[in-house]
Motif scaffolding. Structure first.
Motif, mmCIF file in Angstrom:
data_model
loop_
_atom_site.group_PDB
_atom_site.id
_atom_site.type_symbol
_atom_site.label_atom_id
_atom_site.label_comp_id
_atom_site.label_asym_id
_atom_site.label_seq_id
_atom_site.Cartn_x
_atom_site.Cartn_y
_atom_site.Cartn_z
ATOM 1 N N VAL A 176 35.016 41.212 35.511
ATOM 2 C CA VAL A 176 35.170 40.178 36.539
ATOM 3 C C VAL A 176 34.102 39.093 36.362
ATOM 4 O O VAL A 176 34.364 37.910 36.562
ATOM 5 C CB VAL A 176 35.121 40.803 37.945
ATOM 6 N N ALA A 177 32.903 39.484 35.951
ATOM 7 C CA ALA A 177 31.803 38.527 35.793
ATOM 8 C C ALA A 177 31.879 37.735 34.492
ATOM 9 O O ALA A 177 31.261 36.678 34.374
ATOM 10 C CB ALA A 177 30.469 39.257 35.854
ATOM 11 N N THR A 178 32.627 38.217 33.511
ATOM 12 C CA THR A 178 32.653 37.548 32.199
ATOM 13 C C THR A 178 34.040 37.011 31.852
ATOM 14 O O THR A 178 34.375 35.897 32.181
ATOM 15 C CB THR A 178 32.137 38.493 31.097
ATOM 16 N N SER A 179 34.849 37.812 31.227
ATOM 17 C CA SER A 179 36.114 37.328 30.656
ATOM 18 C C SER A 179 37.279 37.281 31.634
ATOM 19 O O SER A 179 38.238 36.553 31.413
ATOM 20 C CB SER A 179 36.519 38.216 29.476
ATOM 21 N N HIS A 180 37.248 38.085 32.674
ATOM 22 C CA HIS A 180 38.365 38.212 33.638
ATOM 23 C C HIS A 180 39.638 38.732 32.980
ATOM 24 O O HIS A 180 40.711 38.623 33.546
ATOM 25 C CB HIS A 180 38.677 36.888 34.340
ATOM 26 N N ALA A 181 39.529 39.304 31.780
ATOM 27 C CA ALA A 181 40.715 39.780 31.063
ATOM 28 C C ALA A 181 40.655 41.290 30.868
ATOM 29 O O ALA A 181 39.629 41.841 30.483
ATOM 30 C CB ALA A 181 40.830 39.091 29.710
#
Length: 57
Positions: free
Chosen positions: A37-42
């Motif tokens: 959630v904090a980085t790529s959201h993938a």
């Protein structure tokens, strides 16, 4: 005896009431989901967009 399984991405032991499920139905440990959630959201598995609010235990 405590039942659980090893989360395959970060090798964390997760007990039956701890995994979080994303909208794309994949299971995560809480630290890994927070990282996504904090980085790529993938999603690590299929690239689906992951949001913390969409996740459920």
């Amino acid at each position: 005896m405590l039942s659980g399984y090893f989360y395959p991405v970060c090798r964390t032991l997760i007990f039956h009431n701890q995994p979080l499920q994303s909208q794309c139905t994949h299971l995560y440990c809480k630290p890994h989901l927070a990282y996504i959630v904090a980085t790529s959201h993938a999603c690590t598995y299929d690239g689906y967009l992951v949001a913390d609010v969409d996740s459920k235990v």
